[in-house]
Design a protein around this motif. Structure first.
Motif, PDB file in Angstrom:
ATOM      1  N   HIS A   1     -14.809  13.071  -5.933  1.00 48.69           N
ATOM      2  CA  HIS A   1     -14.087  13.152  -4.430  1.00 48.69           C
ATOM      3  C   HIS A   1     -13.471  14.792  -4.180  1.00 48.69           C
ATOM      4  O   HIS A   1     -13.519  14.987  -2.933  1.00 48.69           O
ATOM      5  N   LEU A   2     -13.243  15.568  -5.187  1.00 41.87           N
ATOM      6  CA  LEU A   2     -12.917  16.823  -4.917  1.00 41.87           C
ATOM      7  C   LEU A   2     -13.854  17.834  -4.749  1.00 41.87           C
ATOM      8  O   LEU A   2     -13.608  18.982  -4.435  1.00 41.87           O
TER       9      LEU A   2
ATOM     10  N   LEU B   1      -8.933  -7.131   0.718  1.00 38.83           N
ATOM     11  CA  LEU B   1      -8.323  -7.654   2.007  1.00 38.83           C
ATOM     12  C   LEU B   1      -9.488  -8.882   2.193  1.00 38.83           C
ATOM     13  O   LEU B   1      -8.917  -9.945   2.763  1.00 38.83           O
TER      14      LEU B   1
ATOM     15  N   MET C   1      -4.381   9.026   8.616  1.00 42.07           N
ATOM     16  CA  MET C   1      -3.523   8.820   7.612  1.00 42.07           C
ATOM     17  C   MET C   1      -2.930  10.088   7.222  1.00 42.07           C
ATOM     18  O   MET C   1      -1.805  10.466   7.146  1.00 42.07           O
ATOM     19  N   ARG C   2      -3.924  11.280   7.259  1.00 42.39           N
ATOM     20  CA  ARG C   2      -3.505  12.419   6.765  1.00 42.39           C
ATOM     21  C   ARG C   2      -2.676  13.119   7.694  1.00 42.39           C
ATOM     22  O   ARG C   2      -1.617  13.696   7.280  1.00 42.39           O
TER      23      ARG C   2
ATOM     24  N   TRP D   1      -9.347   7.752   7.140  1.00 47.29           N
ATOM     25  CA  TRP D   1      -8.222   8.290   6.335  1.00 47.29           C
ATOM     26  C   TRP D   1      -7.904   9.462   7.097  1.00 47.29           C
ATOM     27  O   TRP D   1      -6.517   9.925   7.250  1.00 47.29           O
TER      28      TRP D   1
ATOM     29  N   GLU E   1      -5.502  16.694  -0.935  1.00 49.58           N
ATOM     30  CA  GLU E   1      -5.726  17.297   0.477  1.00 49.58           C
ATOM     31  C   GLU E   1      -4.840  16.653   1.375  1.00 49.58           C
ATOM     32  O   GLU E   1      -4.587  17.081   2.445  1.00 49.58           O
ATOM     33  N   ASP E   2      -4.074  15.691   1.052  1.00 46.15           N
ATOM     34  CA  ASP E   2      -3.122  14.902   1.784  1.00 46.15           C
ATOM     35  C   ASP E   2      -1.756  15.687   1.793  1.00 46.15           C
ATOM     36  O   ASP E   2      -0.857  15.380   2.645  1.00 46.15           O
TER      37      ASP E   2
ATOM     38  N   MET F   1       0.982  -1.188  -0.041  1.00 49.34           N
ATOM     39  CA  MET F   1       0.158  -0.051  -0.061  1.00 49.34           C
ATOM     40  C   MET F   1       0.739   1.303  -0.128  1.00 49.34           C
ATOM     41  O   MET F   1       0.700   2.297  -0.793  1.00 49.34           O
TER      42      MET F   1
ATOM     43  N   PHE G   1      -9.838   2.516  -0.330  1.00 48.11           N
ATOM     44  CA  PHE G   1      -9.723   2.953   1.193  1.00 48.11           C
ATOM     45  C   PHE G   1     -10.116   4.499   1.260  1.00 48.11           C
ATOM     46  O   PHE G   1      -9.365   5.249   1.633  1.00 48.11           O
TER      47      PHE G   1
ATOM     48  N   VAL H   1      -6.290  13.798  -7.053  1.00 45.49           N
ATOM     49  CA  VAL H   1      -7.360  13.145  -5.939  1.00 45.49           C
ATOM     50  C   VAL H   1      -6.495  13.167  -4.536  1.00 45.49           C
ATOM     51  O   VAL H   1      -7.104  13.524  -3.374  1.00 45.49           O
TER      52      VAL H   1
ATOM     53  N   PRO I   1     -13.621  10.500 -10.780  1.00 45.70           N
ATOM     54  CA  PRO I   1     -12.761  10.661  -9.566  1.00 45.70           C
ATOM     55  C   PRO I   1     -12.931  12.166  -9.162  1.00 45.70           C
ATOM     56  O   PRO I   1     -12.605  12.486  -8.096  1.00 45.70           O
TER      57      PRO I   1
ATOM     58  N   ARG J   1     -10.046   6.605  -0.918  1.00 46.72           N
ATOM     59  CA  ARG J   1      -9.585   7.332  -2.114  1.00 46.72           C
ATOM     60  C   ARG J   1      -9.886   7.166  -3.486  1.00 46.72           C
ATOM     61  O   ARG J   1     -10.205   5.976  -3.598  1.00 46.72           O
ATOM     62  N   ALA J   2     -10.166   8.061  -4.182  1.00 48.05           N
ATOM     63  CA  ALA J   2     -10.517   7.727  -5.770  1.00 48.05           C
ATOM     64  C   ALA J   2      -9.243   7.214  -6.582  1.00 48.05           C
ATOM     65  O   ALA J   2      -8.190   7.541  -6.274  1.00 48.05           O
ATOM     66  N   LEU J   3      -9.734   6.376  -7.588  1.00 45.71           N
ATOM     67  CA  LEU J   3      -8.666   6.122  -8.500  1.00 45.71           C
ATOM     68  C   LEU J   3      -8.948   6.511  -9.780  1.00 45.71           C
ATOM     69  O   LEU J   3     -10.028   6.218 -10.336  1.00 45.71           O
ATOM     70  N   SER J   4      -8.051   7.314 -10.238  1.00 47.11           N
ATOM     71  CA  SER J   4      -8.210   8.253 -11.615  1.00 47.11           C
ATOM     72  C   SER J   4      -7.520   7.139 -12.693  1.00 47.11           C
ATOM     73  O   SER J   4      -6.401   7.006 -13.246  1.00 47.11           O
TER      74      SER J   4
END
Lengths: 100, 854
Positions: B541-542, B435, B770-771, B766, A41-42, A24, B489, A38, B538, B491-494
């Motif tokens: 998501h913004l 998973l 994570m951020r 997230w 923001e992180d 990951m 998770f 995407v 995607p 987050r978007a996948l482009s």
């Protein structure tokens, strides 16, 4: 046998998290390096990065790259953790084999 | 049709078992696990049945086995692993009659002479074990006592040597003659438990006021207390006193404290003699003890080797006799008659089992079976589904709600797809789905290691393991829905480039600087370049109106899925009606139900789809609201602010509402009126309602005098046609259905609610976890990231996978059990529980595996 720190279950947990972490975090690193929108923001952007300066885009990309490198280093840390867990599993197996 | 569409066809068979070969035939049937026996003597007491003495004999033997087991566990000799792994029963027909030195692998139910041998040997072993154990115990306690005595003598030897020299004999005699007082010292020696030493000493001192001398010494070796079996280091004490009264006091106190006192001779020579004698006796006893232990060891090892097989065999014998008790003896008493439910396609197997049983007994006459026709007065047959390890999981979740009636449509086969799909709609996330798939794959691959299967005692683990194929499918479908929702998770996948472009909007710098949120207008050329190829764009998501867009999308999707699922359920009831020949029900129940559902909710689905297809970004600010149209459809009003979706919409809607309202009285009154009319027209007419009943019930029960009762009952059913009950039943059904349509459609909105909850929870995880680590400045961020990732992983697994997974599982299950199955499923049957030896042989494999094909 002095190196046997974790039990079998904890070592298995360790290796599972390591494998997941490596995959990951490596993928996250790749996405940061390719400046995926995407994940904006992180990235630790501040106001001056966007507004002021000559080349705001360069700053943003630089920040992206930095976070990307962080991710790769973290993935590397997890490779080490995975190797350690793997050794622990091996030691546990050997111990189980020896002692009746 | 396939095996899982309906339950298997069963028939009632009458088995005629010759008295000699009855036992063998039934044991063959037990090995196969094929048929379910019915009780033909329901009114007979347990103690009055025919084979009660054999059953009791088996129970006596089981008691003996229990005693042997206890002895084995008591001794706990290290080399034995008890219980040893049970050898897999080879279904070889011929058991070895003579006891062989190597235990034979065949674990079939024993023949009478084998049973006798087992009984004799088990009783002999139990007797001998009891004897030898008793001997061993007494020898041990003797040894303890002798050791204590020896210890006393050894330890007190230096005391008496040093303390009090023996008085010269002249003084002794003269003092006796002279003063008449006994100044000779007497001794009391013994051993006492070390914990009681202080109290003992104190009491002695207080009681005897210092006229005694007490000495305590620890013993060298640890000896066992015979009662509790713990090893203790006894304390040797030596009390020297003079005078008779004090002697008695001391002796009483010693008794009080449960000490072991021994004779203490005065002179050294006597003591040494006694010591020598003790040593030789101890050696003797030790030798005898070791021989006893060897013999005990031998007996126990013999027990351990044969006990598991004996247990299995005797249990099988008891089970066979229990079944034989259910049979009824024929008039001539030469054969036993049994009744059993047997699958029709396994009748040949039944025949071969009977032939096999007869052959083993080498009797001339064959046992045979006779197939009985199913009559309406006998109870309905049980349900049997042949499942494999994949379908067993789905069948079990359907059976948890209710076992299907005999030959009713089985929803399990559709559940294999719809259940994981509905789960995935509520769980959609690519990462979490991956998973879950990994976990399921690991569990499935564990399957190949058969030795691990049956030994997991943990109930929860076995339940999760049993559903491994379910979890695999759930994970795979979740990956798909996650790709559609474009969530990994959170987050978007482009994967494809986004269809929305900002450049054509031509925003100036001031516009960008002053407003926080700007809206992209799809009507400007170049901004929106067509829909995203797969899933959700995607860019959403913004966007800050992400949730509004998704809510509308997911709600509509839930309603569409719900209406489709329910309509499918209603259509399935057609197969039930057609199988039982109730064609009137098809016209009078099924058609009105479908009309009601489709004209209202099917039309809603049509409106949704039409609006999606017909309205583009150009008309999006003037698009009519479906909800208001739907409401005004029912109220027969027309809202001027809401333009129609298509020409003629009002007319169409009015027609549909009228149709729906018209179908309600048909549903309410159609079937009961039809039944009344039919009943009045001809009483003795065989109705189309059930398959033609066979009056000749040749079942044994009815032959024993119930025939008239059965006939009377049938007439009663025809005669007393309770009109009120039929009307009431239909009214309840109609109300339930019509109101249920509305409420169940709304209930499917939980698909939207749970997927929203999952997405939000995942996003919160997230953002909160994570951020923080990703936004850390500098190189230290990598270490922080590594640490925080492990927290993220743990929380993902525990909260999002386990908790949300269970929640989505539960809601998907509820949607199946209530909203889907109440359209067509009755679930009032009972399972076929065949007479089988498998719970005896594999005691841990219960539940799911009972339906597995043998």
């Amino acid at each position: 046998m002095a190196f046997l720190i974790c039990g079998p279950k904890m070592a298995t947990c360790g290796i599972v998290i390591s494998i997941w972490g490596v995959i990951m975090l490596a993928m996250l690193g790749i996405f940061f390096k390719t400046h995926s929108a995407v994940l904006i923001e992180d990235v630790p952007l501040t106001e001056e990065d966007i507004k002021g300066d000559k080349n705001p885009l360069e700053n943003i990309f630089g920040l992206y790259n930095q976070v990307g490198y962080n991710c790769f280093i973290a993935a590397g840390i997890y490779v080490l953790v995975g190797a350690f867990s793997f050794c622990q599993i091996k030691l546990n197996k050997r111990k189980e084999y020896l002692v009746q | 049709m396939g095996a899982l569409f309906r339950s298997e066809e069963l028939c009632l068979v009458q088995l005629f078992l010759q008295s000699g070969s009855a036992y063998n035939c039934v044991s063959e049937l037990g090995e196969l696990g094929l048929v379910e026996f019915r009780d033909l003597n329901p009114h007979v007491n347990v103690f009055q049945r025919k084979f009660v003495s054999e059953v009791r004999r088996c129970e006596e033997m089981e008691k003996t086995f229990l005693f042997l087991e206890q002895e084995i566990s008591r001794s706990l000799l290290p080399p034995f692993i008890y219980p040893p792994p049970v050898p897999s029963p080879a279904p070889s027909p011929a058991p070895s009659p003579a006891p062989s030195p190597v235990p034979s692998p065949a674990l079939s139910a024993p023949q009478p002479r084998e049973l006798l041998a087992i009984e004799e040997e088990s009783e002999r072993l139990a007797r001998e074990l009891r004897e030898v154990s008793g001997n061993w115990d007494s020898l041990r306690s003797q040894l303890t006592q002798l050791s204590q005595y020896r210890g006393v003598l050894i330890r007190t030897h230096p005391l008496t040597m040093s303390q009090v020299p023996p008085p010269p004999p002249s003084l002794e005699t003269s003092s006796v003659l002279d003063r008449g007082q006994d100044i000779r010292l007497s001794f009391v020696a013994g051993v006492i438990h070390p914990w009681k030493v202080l109290a003992f000493e104190r009491l002695l001192w207080r009681a005897c006021c210092g006229y005694i001398i007490v000495d305590f010494q620890e013993m060298e070796e640890r000896l066992k207390i015979p009662e509790t079996g713990e090893m203790v280091q006894w304390m040797v004490f030596l009390i020297s006193f003079w005078g008779e009264t004090i002697g008695q006091k001391v002796k009483k106190i010693c008794d009080c404290f449960h000490t072991h006192t021994f004779d203490y001779p005065e002179s050294t020579a006597e003591r040494e003699e006694i010591l020598k004698g003790l040593q030789s006796r101890i050696m003797d006893i030790t030798m005898v003890l070791s021989q006893t232990e060897t013999y005990l060891h031998q007996l126990l090892s013999r027990c351990v080797s044969v006990l598991p097989q004996w247990k299995v065999r005797v249990e099988k014998c008891k089970a066979v006799h229990t079944i034989l008790n259910l049979c009824s003896p024929s008039v001539t008493d030469k054969c036993l008659i049994a009744e059993a439910w047997c699958p029709v396609n396994k009748l040949l197997l039944l025949q071969s089992a009977l032939i096999e049983g007869t052959r083993r007994n080498a009797s001339g006459v064959d046992s045979f079976y006779n197939r009985l026709p199913l009559s309406s007065s006998s109870s309905s047959p049980p349900t049997l589904f042949t499942t494999n390890s994949f379908t067993a999981g789905f069948q079990s979740i359907v059976d948890a709600y209710g076992v299907a009636q005999y030959r009713e449509v089985n929803p399990a086969i559709y559940t294999t797809v719809t259940f994981p799909f509905l789960f995935a709609v509520m769980f959609g996330d690519v990462g979490h789905g991956l998973l879950m798939t990994m976990v399921a794959l690991w569990m499935i691959l564990q399957d190949t290691d058969h030795t691990k299967n049956t030994h997991h005692g943990n109930e929860m683990w076995r339940m999760v393991y049993g559903g491994r194929y379910l979890i695999l499918l759930m994970g795979l479908f979740s990956v798909y829905t996650g790709a559609v929702y474009n969530d990994c998770f959170s987050r978007a996948l482009s994967i494809f480039p986004s269809a929305w472009h900002i450049q054509p909007m031509n925003w100036s710098d001031e516009t960008l600087r002053e407003s926080q949120y700007l809206s992209l207008d799809p009507n400007i050329t170049g901004v929106f370049q067509g829909p995203y190829p797969f899933g959700i764009d995607p860019v959403w998501h913004l966007a800050n109106n992400h949730l509004e867009f998704l809510n509308s999308y997911k709600m509509k999707m839930s309603v569409i899925i719900g209406v489709l699922h329910m309509t499918f359920g209603v259509c399935l009831s057609y197969f039930n009606y057609s199988h039982s020949g109730q064609w009137s029900s098809v016209l009078l129940v099924l058609v009105p139900e479908l009309v009601f559902m489709l004209s209202l909710f099917g039309y809603l689905v049509f409106l949704i789809l039409y609006k999606w297809l017909a309205y583009g970004p150009q008309e999006s600010d003037r698009a009519p609201s479906i909800l208001i149209h739907f409401i005004s459809m029912f109220l027969f009003t027309d809202n001027k602010d809401n333009p129609p979706l298509y020409a003629g919409q009002m007319v169409v809607q009015r027609v549909l509402v009228v149709m729906a309202l018209a179908s309600v009285p048909v549903l309410l009154l159609g079937k009961p009126l039809y039944l009344c009319y039919h009943h009045r027209r001809g009483g003795n007419h065989t109705t189309e309602e059930e398959s033609p009943p066979v009056v000749d019930t040749s079942s044994i029960n009815s032959l024993l005098g119930d025939l008239e009762g059965g006939g009377r009952r049938q007439q009663q059913e025809e005669g007393e046609f309770d009109a009120v009950e039929v009307f009431l039943h239909q009214a309840i059904h109609t109300t339930e259905y019509c109101l249920g349509c509305v409420s169940n459609t709304a209930s499917y909105l939980r698909l939207w609610a749970l997927s929203l909850a999952h997405a939000q929870l995942s996003e919160v995880l997230w953002v909160m976890v994570m951020r923080i680590s990703l936004s850390w400045q500098g190189m230290l961020g990598s270490v922080v990231l590594a640490v925080i990732f492990s927290f993220f992983a743990t929380l993902t697994v525990s909260v999002l996978l386990v908790m949300e997974g269970l929640s989505a599982f539960l809601h998907a299950l509820r949607l199946h059990w209530v909203e889907f199955q109440n359209k067509f499923y009755s679930g009032t049957g009972y399972k076929l529980s065949p007479f089988s030896f498998s719970p005896i042989v594999n005691p841990l494999q219960t539940g799911l595996s009972s339906q597995l094909a043998p």
